[in-house]
Design a protein around this motif. Structure first.
Motif, PDB file in Angstrom:
ATOM      1  N   UNK A  81     -38.740 110.856  41.990  1.00 25.81           N
ATOM      2  CA  UNK A  81     -38.024 111.585  40.946  1.00 25.81           C
ATOM      3  C   UNK A  81     -37.388 112.810  41.576  1.00 25.81           C
ATOM      4  N   UNK A  82     -36.360 113.312  40.938  1.00 24.08           N
ATOM      5  CA  UNK A  82     -35.746 114.571  41.353  1.00 24.08           C
ATOM      6  C   UNK A  82     -36.459 115.706  40.629  1.00 24.08           C
ATOM      7  N   UNK A  83     -36.912 116.689  41.381  1.00 25.11           N
ATOM      8  CA  UNK A  83     -37.597 117.838  40.808  1.00 25.11           C
ATOM      9  C   UNK A  83     -36.928 119.102  41.299  1.00 25.11           C
ATOM     10  N   UNK A  88     -42.565 124.949  38.777  1.00 21.32           N
ATOM     11  CA  UNK A  88     -43.971 125.129  39.127  1.00 21.32           C
ATOM     12  C   UNK A  88     -44.834 124.515  38.028  1.00 21.32           C
ATOM     13  N   UNK A  89     -46.072 124.146  38.348  1.00 22.36           N
ATOM     14  CA  UNK A  89     -46.984 123.626  37.321  1.00 22.36           C
ATOM     15  C   UNK A  89     -47.283 124.694  36.276  1.00 22.36           C
ATOM     16  N   UNK A  90     -47.719 124.251  35.093  1.00 24.53           N
ATOM     17  CA  UNK A  90     -48.030 125.187  34.005  1.00 24.53           C
ATOM     18  C   UNK A  90     -49.208 126.098  34.344  1.00 24.53           C
ATOM     19  N   UNK A  91     -50.203 125.567  35.041  1.00 23.92           N
ATOM     20  CA  UNK A  91     -51.390 126.336  35.399  1.00 23.92           C
ATOM     21  C   UNK A  91     -51.100 127.169  36.652  1.00 23.92           C
ATOM     22  N   UNK A  92     -51.268 128.482  36.581  1.00 20.52           N
ATOM     23  CA  UNK A  92     -50.983 129.329  37.754  1.00 20.52           C
ATOM     24  C   UNK A  92     -51.905 129.056  38.943  1.00 20.52           C
ATOM     25  N   UNK A  93     -53.029 128.365  38.716  1.00 16.78           N
ATOM     26  CA  UNK A  93     -53.956 128.034  39.797  1.00 16.78           C
ATOM     27  C   UNK A  93     -53.541 126.762  40.542  1.00 16.78           C
ATOM     28  N   UNK A  94     -52.516 126.048  40.039  1.00 17.23           N
ATOM     29  CA  UNK A  94     -52.074 124.798  40.661  1.00 17.23           C
ATOM     30  C   UNK A  94     -50.787 125.029  41.442  1.00 17.23           C
ATOM     31  N   UNK A  96     -47.570 122.466  43.729  1.00 20.46           N
ATOM     32  CA  UNK A  96     -47.098 121.155  44.154  1.00 20.46           C
ATOM     33  C   UNK A  96     -47.291 121.024  45.666  1.00 20.46           C
ATOM     34  N   UNK A  97     -47.691 119.859  46.123  1.00 24.98           N
ATOM     35  CA  UNK A  97     -47.875 119.620  47.561  1.00 24.98           C
ATOM     36  C   UNK A  97     -46.611 119.948  48.343  1.00 24.98           C
ATOM     37  N   UNK A  98     -45.462 119.646  47.781  1.00 27.39           N
ATOM     38  CA  UNK A  98     -44.199 119.893  48.469  1.00 27.39           C
ATOM     39  C   UNK A  98     -43.904 121.377  48.633  1.00 27.39           C
ATOM     40  N   UNK A  99     -44.640 122.236  47.943  1.00 28.65           N
ATOM     41  CA  UNK A  99     -44.464 123.688  48.073  1.00 28.65           C
ATOM     42  C   UNK A  99     -45.187 124.245  49.293  1.00 28.65           C
ATOM     43  N   UNK A 100     -46.083 123.462  49.874  1.00 29.15           N
ATOM     44  CA  UNK A 100     -46.839 123.929  51.038  1.00 29.15           C
ATOM     45  C   UNK A 100     -45.948 123.966  52.271  1.00 29.15           C
TER      46      UNK A 100
END
Length: 101
Positions: A81-83, A88-94, A96-100
């Motif tokens: 999918x295109x993102x 960012x995820x809704x939970x501030x503690x989460x 995305x792997x692609x952000x690493x």
């Protein structure tokens, strides 16, 4: 940004359903009926027709996949999918792997 959300597994039954190995924390959103998924293969896009869970596995039917032979032809394809990179995820503690980095 293009991200992988799943991989098509083996066919399930004779009506074109396939198992999908999910690679997302949001399978109900990513595989909702009408969702358009990109693939690298003989077809470039698949549209989700129907989904449901069976024995802990996600089963998906795509538009145009009418029988077991059609489903078998999709086996092994990665679903993308295109993102938006800023999403960012809704939970501030989460995250995305692609952000690493």
């Amino acid at each position: 940004m293009r991200v992988v959300v799943g991989r098509i597994g083996r066919p399930h039954g004779i009506l074109g359903e396939v198992t999908v190995e999910t690679r997302t924390d949001e399978p109900d959103e990513r595989f909702a009926p009408g969702a358009v998924l990109s693939v690298d293969g003989p077809v470039t896009q698949l549209v989700v027709e129907r989904t449901h869970w069976h024995s802990g596995r996600l089963l998906v039917t795509f538009h145009g996949t009418h029988d077991r032979n059609d489903a078998e032809a999709l086996r092994g394809l990665l679903l993308h999918v295109e993102r938006d990179p800023a999403e960012t995820p809704d939970d501030p503690e989460e995250y995305y792997d692609s952000s690493l980095e």
